[in-house]
Design a protein around this motif. Structure first.
Motif, PDB file in Angstrom:
ATOM      1  N   TYR A   1       4.640   5.527  -8.683  1.00  0.00           N
ATOM      2  CA  TYR A   1       5.643   6.516  -8.309  1.00  0.00           C
ATOM      3  C   TYR A   1       5.141   7.945  -8.454  1.00  0.00           C
ATOM      4  O   TYR A   1       5.786   8.875  -7.953  1.00  0.00           O
ATOM      5  N   SER A   2       4.017   8.157  -9.122  1.00  0.00           N
ATOM      6  CA  SER A   2       3.485   9.505  -9.287  1.00  0.00           C
ATOM      7  C   SER A   2       3.084  10.139  -7.954  1.00  0.00           C
ATOM      8  O   SER A   2       2.833  11.340  -7.890  1.00  0.00           O
ATOM      9  N   SER A   3       3.033   9.344  -6.884  1.00  0.00           N
ATOM     10  CA  SER A   3       2.716   9.901  -5.563  1.00  0.00           C
ATOM     11  C   SER A   3       3.907  10.652  -4.964  1.00  0.00           C
ATOM     12  O   SER A   3       3.764  11.368  -3.973  1.00  0.00           O
ATOM     13  N   LEU A   4       5.102  10.514  -5.561  1.00  0.00           N
ATOM     14  CA  LEU A   4       6.295  11.215  -5.085  1.00  0.00           C
ATOM     15  C   LEU A   4       6.368  12.617  -5.672  1.00  0.00           C
ATOM     16  O   LEU A   4       5.889  12.874  -6.787  1.00  0.00           O
ATOM     17  N   SER A   5       7.003  13.517  -4.920  1.00  0.00           N
ATOM     18  CA  SER A   5       7.206  14.886  -5.382  1.00  0.00           C
ATOM     19  C   SER A   5       8.690  15.147  -5.538  1.00  0.00           C
ATOM     20  O   SER A   5       9.488  14.784  -4.667  1.00  0.00           O
ATOM     21  N   SER A   6       9.085  15.790  -6.653  1.00  0.00           N
ATOM     22  CA  SER A   6      10.501  16.054  -6.906  1.00  0.00           C
ATOM     23  C   SER A   6      10.967  17.380  -6.326  1.00  0.00           C
ATOM     24  O   SER A   6      12.164  17.576  -6.097  1.00  0.00           O
ATOM     25  N   GLY A   7      10.045  18.336  -6.150  1.00  0.00           N
ATOM     26  CA  GLY A   7      10.429  19.667  -5.709  1.00  0.00           C
ATOM     27  C   GLY A   7      10.990  20.534  -6.816  1.00  0.00           C
ATOM     28  O   GLY A   7      11.454  21.645  -6.567  1.00  0.00           O
ATOM     29  N   ASP A   8      10.951  20.053  -8.049  1.00  0.00           N
ATOM     30  CA  ASP A   8      11.465  20.782  -9.209  1.00  0.00           C
ATOM     31  C   ASP A   8      10.460  20.628 -10.342  1.00  0.00           C
ATOM     32  O   ASP A   8      10.106  19.510 -10.709  1.00  0.00           O
ATOM     33  N   SER A   9      10.016  21.743 -10.917  1.00  0.00           N
ATOM     34  CA  SER A   9       8.976  21.706 -11.952  1.00  0.00           C
ATOM     35  C   SER A   9       9.444  20.996 -13.214  1.00  0.00           C
ATOM     36  O   SER A   9       8.629  20.535 -14.016  1.00  0.00           O
ATOM     37  N   ARG A  10      10.761  20.886 -13.422  1.00  0.00           N
ATOM     38  CA  ARG A  10      11.285  20.231 -14.629  1.00  0.00           C
ATOM     39  C   ARG A  10      11.311  18.710 -14.506  1.00  0.00           C
ATOM     40  O   ARG A  10      11.412  18.000 -15.504  1.00  0.00           O
ATOM     41  N   VAL A  11      11.241  18.209 -13.282  1.00  0.00           N
ATOM     42  CA  VAL A  11      11.353  16.779 -13.023  1.00  0.00           C
ATOM     43  C   VAL A  11      10.086  16.283 -12.344  1.00  0.00           C
ATOM     44  O   VAL A  11       9.684  16.801 -11.309  1.00  0.00           O
ATOM     45  N   LYS A  12       9.462  15.275 -12.946  1.00  0.00           N
ATOM     46  CA  LYS A  12       8.247  14.709 -12.379  1.00  0.00           C
ATOM     47  C   LYS A  12       8.360  13.190 -12.300  1.00  0.00           C
ATOM     48  O   LYS A  12       9.022  12.559 -13.122  1.00  0.00           O
TER      49      LYS A  12
ATOM     50  N   TYR B   1       0.825  -1.204   0.000  1.00  0.00           N
ATOM     51  CA  TYR B   1       0.000   0.000   0.000  1.00  0.00           C
ATOM     52  C   TYR B   1       0.867   1.266   0.000  1.00  0.00           C
ATOM     53  O   TYR B   1       2.073   1.230   0.255  1.00  0.00           O
ATOM     54  N   LYS B   2       0.238   2.395  -0.267  1.00  0.00           N
ATOM     55  CA  LYS B   2       0.906   3.702  -0.227  1.00  0.00           C
ATOM     56  C   LYS B   2       1.119   4.114   1.223  1.00  0.00           C
ATOM     57  O   LYS B   2       0.182   4.107   2.014  1.00  0.00           O
ATOM     58  N   GLN B   3       2.365   4.460   1.568  1.00  0.00           N
ATOM     59  CA  GLN B   3       2.700   4.806   2.944  1.00  0.00           C
ATOM     60  C   GLN B   3       3.295   6.210   3.021  1.00  0.00           C
ATOM     61  O   GLN B   3       4.241   6.547   2.317  1.00  0.00           O
ATOM     62  N   ARG B   4       2.725   7.035   3.886  1.00  0.00           N
ATOM     63  CA  ARG B   4       3.209   8.402   4.062  1.00  0.00           C
ATOM     64  C   ARG B   4       4.532   8.401   4.819  1.00  0.00           C
ATOM     65  O   ARG B   4       4.721   7.671   5.788  1.00  0.00           O
TER      66      ARG B   4
END
Length: 400
Positions: A286-297, A230-233
């Motif tokens: 993996y789309s649940s992760l955030s990169s912190g950079d608009s150029r990288v998703k 499952y997805k874990q925070r």
């Protein structure tokens, strides 16, 4: 009991340093929770990493925890793995090369009681490791430039306890209960000043597995399996510090949020005479992760793995080569990183052997890994080798 004594000591000594091991040199490991570690440990690395429908008397399969019920019931097993790899990175801004190597996993496993099997171990979950420099023009001073140095290391490790149960002659279920933890430090330096972002996180997690195994002839058997996590925070503690040549000032502390992605997979294997054929399909969100950079998703990843094993199954008096096994595999997937809107592909070819040694086996795998994003935005090529040593000890006198 010598196996338990010596390898448990090894595990305790390895635990404190495992989260700091640098297992990658990718500049894109700075994003999210680092580069996800796959394919660097286990006796099935040469088979493309197939696991969901795999089981065997010497196979410590914790990727699908239900697969543990295939182990030899009279033995205690210990397995340790190591790797080395040469990586090459290409982008429109230039090329770089790196060489890394390290211990990558440790597992202790065996049957506890009839129908109940357990394993405990330590593996990497993700890794951060990069170093590069960038030269930019100095604003307001034509012809002048400044150089910034970017460096990062750390990652997440996973300590787990696996329980597997046989619910009948053919059906098995299992669960991995894990503690995931790690430290990461990201540094940007200019002249004598550095900005350090230090991160720490920890969380408990569980994933589940199911297998149905059936003998359908004297020399034929099949296994089908499924896995789910499952997805874990993850709550990440961040502290940002300004480091001068002779002093340090802590600027701020704050928490950010990332996630361990949800995943699901199905797979199967067919053992016919001296050959085993296996196929897995995995989905990771993996789309649940955030990169912190608009150029990288981050984007969801689909993975297809195919594996083959030929085992002559020679007797103990047979030649060395008849007691060895021969393996090959292919791994095809969609990259979980999207850079400047560009997608691409990833593939891996692997081959290797399982070699008999006194009281155990050594599995060696060679692989070539390639990731390429469209329009040459980013490319990565890796030549690597993994080695897994599985040691066993007869344990029947203490079985319940």
């Amino acid at each position: 009991m010598k196996v338990i004594k010596h390898l448990t000591l090894f595990l305790l000594l390895t635990l404190p340093v495992h989260a700091q091991n640098i297992m990658t040199s990718s500049p894109y490991s700075m994003f999210g929770i680092g580069e996800i570690v796959t394919g660097l440990y286990g006796s099935n690395s040469a088979m493309g990493g197939v696991s969901t429908g795999m089981r065997g008397t010497w196979l410590l399969n914790t990727e699908n925890p239900a697969g543990l019920t295939g182990l030899d019931t009279l033995r205690l097993f210990a397995e340790t793995s190591a790797f080395m790899k040469s990586e090459s990175y290409q982008s429109k801004n230039g090329n770089s090369n790196a060489f890394t190597g390290n211990m990558s996993a440790f597992t202790l496993a065996g049957r506890i009681m009839p129908h109940w099997y357990m394993a405990a171990g330590l593996t990497p979950y993700s890794s951060v490791g990069y170093y590069f420099q960038s030269t930019e023009p100095l604003e307001g001073s034509p012809g002048s430039y400044y150089t910034s140095t970017f460096e990062g290391y750390g990652g997440l490790s996973k300590v787990y306890l696996t329980n597997a149960f046989m619910l009948g002659k053919n059906l098995s279920v299992g669960v991995n209960v894990s503690y995931i933890f790690g430290n990461t430090k990201l540094t940007e330096s200019q002249s004598s000043i550095s900005v350090e972002n230090r991160m720490y996180t920890h969380a408990f997690y569980a994933d589940f597995g199911l297998q149905y195994h059936r003998q359908i002839g004297k020399e034929t058997a099949f296994t089908i399996g499924a896995v789910y996590g499952y997805k874990q925070r993850l709550s990440i503690e961040n502290s940002i510090a300004i480091v001068y040549s002779s002093s340090e000032t802590e600027e701020s502390k704050r928490n950010t949020t990332q996630y361990l992605p949800q995943f699901a997979g199905i797979g199967g294997s067919l053992a016919y005479k001296k050959c085993t054929y296996a196929l897995d399909y995995d989905f990771h969100q993996y789309s649940s992760l955030s990169s912190g950079d608009s150029r990288v998703k981050f984007r969801d990843s689909h993975k297809l793995r195919l594996g083959f094993d030929y085992s002559p199954n020679g007797y103990s008096s047979s030649s060395f080569w008849k007691r060895s096994s021969y393996k090959a595999g292919v791994n095809l997937s969609t990259p979980y990183l999207q850079i400047n809107g560009q997608k691409g592909y990833t593939y891996r070819f692997s081959a290797g052997m399982g070699l008999p040694v006194t009281n155990g086996r050594i599995n060696v795998a060679l692989y070539y890994d390639k990731t390429q994003l469209n329009n040459d935005v980013y490319g990565q090529s890796t030549f690597g080798m993994t080695v897994s040593y599985t040691l066993s000890e007869l344990f029947y006198k203490l079985k319940l």
